[in-house]
Design a protein around this motif. Sequence first.
Motif, PDB file in Angstrom:
ATOM      1  N   ASN A  13      -7.734  14.355  -2.968  1.00 31.02           N
ATOM      2  CA  ASN A  13      -6.413  13.978  -2.472  1.00 31.02           C
ATOM      3  C   ASN A  13      -6.479  12.567  -1.902  1.00 31.02           C
ATOM      4  OD1 ASN A  13      -5.219  16.559  -2.992  1.00 31.02           O
ATOM      5  ND2 ASN A  13      -6.298  17.339  -1.193  1.00 31.02           N
ATOM      6  N   LEU A  14      -5.306  12.008  -1.609  1.00 32.63           N
ATOM      7  CA  LEU A  14      -5.257  10.672  -1.001  1.00 32.63           C
ATOM      8  C   LEU A  14      -4.458  10.749   0.289  1.00 32.63           C
ATOM      9  CD1 LEU A  14      -5.674   7.569  -1.073  1.00 32.63           C
ATOM     10  CD2 LEU A  14      -3.527   7.427  -2.361  1.00 32.63           C
ATOM     11  N   HIS A  15      -5.031  10.249   1.374  1.00 30.70           N
ATOM     12  CA  HIS A  15      -4.334  10.185   2.656  1.00 30.70           C
ATOM     13  C   HIS A  15      -4.560   8.806   3.261  1.00 30.70           C
ATOM     14  CE1 HIS A  15      -2.547  11.658   6.396  1.00 30.70           C
ATOM     15  NE2 HIS A  15      -3.454  10.885   6.993  1.00 30.70           N
ATOM     16  N   ILE A  60      -0.749  13.740  -1.743  1.00 25.54           N
ATOM     17  CA  ILE A  60      -0.798  12.294  -1.513  1.00 25.54           C
ATOM     18  C   ILE A  60       0.074  12.064  -0.287  1.00 25.54           C
ATOM     19  CG2 ILE A  60      -0.350  10.025  -2.516  1.00 25.54           C
ATOM     20  CD1 ILE A  60      -0.357  11.480  -5.283  1.00 25.54           C
ATOM     21  N   SER A  61      -0.523  11.635   0.811  1.00 25.67           N
ATOM     22  CA  SER A  61       0.225  11.669   2.070  1.00 25.67           C
ATOM     23  C   SER A  61      -0.239  10.609   3.048  1.00 25.67           C
ATOM     24  CB  SER A  61       0.051  13.056   2.710  1.00 25.67           C
ATOM     25  OG  SER A  61      -1.323  13.279   3.013  1.00 25.67           O
ATOM     26  N   ILE A  66       1.125   1.407   0.476  1.00 29.65           N
ATOM     27  CA  ILE A  66       0.502   1.029  -0.794  1.00 29.65           C
ATOM     28  C   ILE A  66       1.281  -0.178  -1.312  1.00 29.65           C
ATOM     29  CG2 ILE A  66      -0.107   1.746  -3.129  1.00 29.65           C
ATOM     30  CD1 ILE A  66      -0.092   4.668  -2.054  1.00 29.65           C
ATOM     31  N   ASN A  67       0.600  -1.308  -1.427  1.00 30.64           N
ATOM     32  CA  ASN A  67       1.244  -2.578  -1.796  1.00 30.64           C
ATOM     33  C   ASN A  67       0.746  -3.016  -3.171  1.00 30.64           C
ATOM     34  OD1 ASN A  67       2.011  -5.282  -2.097  1.00 30.64           O
ATOM     35  ND2 ASN A  67       1.779  -5.736   0.072  1.00 30.64           N
ATOM     36  N   GLY A  68       1.669  -3.053  -4.140  1.00 33.95           N
ATOM     37  CA  GLY A  68       1.300  -3.421  -5.501  1.00 33.95           C
ATOM     38  C   GLY A  68       1.269  -4.910  -5.774  1.00 33.95           C
ATOM     39  N   GLN A  69       1.692  -5.735  -4.816  1.00 34.16           N
ATOM     40  CA  GLN A  69       1.719  -7.193  -4.957  1.00 34.16           C
ATOM     41  C   GLN A  69       2.513  -7.658  -6.188  1.00 34.16           C
ATOM     42  OE1 GLN A  69      -1.507  -9.546  -3.106  1.00 34.16           O
ATOM     43  NE2 GLN A  69      -2.851  -8.008  -4.044  1.00 34.16           N
ATOM     44  N   GLY A  70       3.616  -6.965  -6.455  1.00 34.32           N
ATOM     45  CA  GLY A  70       4.451  -7.324  -7.588  1.00 34.32           C
ATOM     46  C   GLY A  70       5.002  -8.732  -7.517  1.00 34.32           C
ATOM     47  N   ASP A  71       5.168  -9.242  -6.313  1.00 35.22           N
ATOM     48  CA  ASP A  71       5.654 -10.617  -6.174  1.00 35.22           C
ATOM     49  C   ASP A  71       4.657 -11.616  -6.752  1.00 35.22           C
ATOM     50  OD1 ASP A  71       3.945  -9.782  -4.083  1.00 35.22           O
ATOM     51  OD2 ASP A  71       4.782 -11.205  -2.667  1.00 35.22           O
ATOM     52  N   VAL A  72       3.359 -11.297  -6.669  1.00 31.21           N
ATOM     53  CA  VAL A  72       2.333 -12.175  -7.233  1.00 31.21           C
ATOM     54  C   VAL A  72       2.402 -12.139  -8.758  1.00 31.21           C
ATOM     55  CG1 VAL A  72      -0.149 -12.621  -7.405  1.00 31.21           C
ATOM     56  CG2 VAL A  72       0.848 -11.879  -5.218  1.00 31.21           C
ATOM     57  N   TRP A  73       2.549 -10.925  -9.324  1.00 31.87           N
ATOM     58  CA  TRP A  73       2.679 -10.804 -10.780  1.00 31.87           C
ATOM     59  C   TRP A  73       3.906 -11.584 -11.259  1.00 31.87           C
ATOM     60  CZ3 TRP A  73      -0.720  -8.180 -14.012  1.00 31.87           C
ATOM     61  CH2 TRP A  73      -1.687  -7.390 -13.379  1.00 31.87           C
ATOM     62  N   LEU A  74       4.998 -11.454 -10.539  1.00 28.58           N
ATOM     63  CA  LEU A  74       6.242 -12.104 -10.941  1.00 28.58           C
ATOM     64  C   LEU A  74       6.124 -13.622 -10.872  1.00 28.58           C
ATOM     65  CD1 LEU A  74       9.178 -11.704 -11.810  1.00 28.58           C
ATOM     66  CD2 LEU A  74       9.802 -11.662  -9.389  1.00 28.58           C
ATOM     67  N   LEU A 134       4.497   8.206   2.707  1.00 31.72           N
ATOM     68  CA  LEU A 134       3.954   6.868   2.468  1.00 31.72           C
ATOM     69  C   LEU A 134       5.032   5.802   2.300  1.00 31.72           C
ATOM     70  CD1 LEU A 134       1.090   7.898   0.060  1.00 31.72           C
ATOM     71  CD2 LEU A 134       0.816   6.960   2.354  1.00 31.72           C
ATOM     72  N   HIS A 135       4.615   4.557   2.501  1.00 32.04           N
ATOM     73  CA  HIS A 135       5.473   3.394   2.294  1.00 32.04           C
ATOM     74  C   HIS A 135       4.938   2.675   1.056  1.00 32.04           C
ATOM     75  CE1 HIS A 135       6.953   4.212   6.318  1.00 32.04           C
ATOM     76  NE2 HIS A 135       5.685   4.270   6.710  1.00 32.04           N
ATOM     77  N   LEU A 136       5.768   2.577   0.037  1.00 31.86           N
ATOM     78  CA  LEU A 136       5.374   1.949  -1.221  1.00 31.86           C
ATOM     79  C   LEU A 136       6.074   0.599  -1.311  1.00 31.86           C
ATOM     80  CD1 LEU A 136       5.724   5.132  -3.460  1.00 31.86           C
ATOM     81  CD2 LEU A 136       3.778   4.402  -2.057  1.00 31.86           C
ATOM     82  N   LEU A 137       5.294  -0.421  -1.609  1.00 32.12           N
ATOM     83  CA  LEU A 137       5.792  -1.785  -1.457  1.00 32.12           C
ATOM     84  C   LEU A 137       5.440  -2.642  -2.672  1.00 32.12           C
ATOM     85  CD1 LEU A 137       7.080  -3.620   0.789  1.00 32.12           C
ATOM     86  CD2 LEU A 137       4.746  -4.100   1.546  1.00 32.12           C
ATOM     87  N   LYS A 138       6.396  -3.449  -3.135  1.00 30.07           N
ATOM     88  CA  LYS A 138       6.185  -4.498  -4.131  1.00 30.07           C
ATOM     89  C   LYS A 138       5.537  -3.995  -5.425  1.00 30.07           C
ATOM     90  CE  LYS A 138       5.690  -8.095  -0.609  1.00 30.07           C
ATOM     91  NZ  LYS A 138       4.847  -9.188  -0.104  1.00 30.07           N
TER      92      LYS A 138
END
Length: 196
Positions: A13-15, A60-61, A66-74, A134-138
């Motif tokens: 699991n992920l915590h 998953i809790s 969790i920050n995907g750094q989508g702004d960097v990809w963009l 969770l807080h999912l970001l970018k």
Amino acid sequence: FLSGPLFFKQGVNLHLDKNAVLLASTTAADYPQINTRFEGVERLFTAAFLNFDHMTNLQISGDGTINGQGDVWLARSPRRGGFGRARGGPFSRPATRPATRPAGTRPAGTRPNFPGRPRLICISNSSHVVFSGLHLLKQPIWCLHILYSNDVLIDNISIDAVARIPSSDGIDVDSSKSVTISHATIACNDHNISIK
């Protein structure tokens, strides 16, 4: 915690505790091409940052991010909405295009020179899943992809694409059943919740 893509095994699991941040790599070479379904097509496509496949009783809790750094990809894209195909970059097209291929000779569901931005999280072929807190970001592209799964509870989460990231769907429920979404706050540049 900076990481390349993670592939979870059954029983893991992920915590994430409060103030913990799991940061996705922005190095394209870190993300393998895998067999998956994307935009309704079975194909090779870029692995997600977090991959949960063939899992049962998954949790998953936490209160972390969790920050995907989508702004960097963009930012790498030479045009808004592009997929990072800057000339000479990791996703660049060849300077000269190959001769036109006869119809039907390209394997179904493939697109040459198109690795694609990674989804943030993909839960596939799984059952009895709880995703909470969770807080999912970018997200670089789709944030939370529920694929070929059943009995999934998504509760008390937030999703924020922050920048105007193209195709930054919040939650994509794809070919799945018995999925419950509650108390979700979503701000993105595409569908908040898409059912496929």
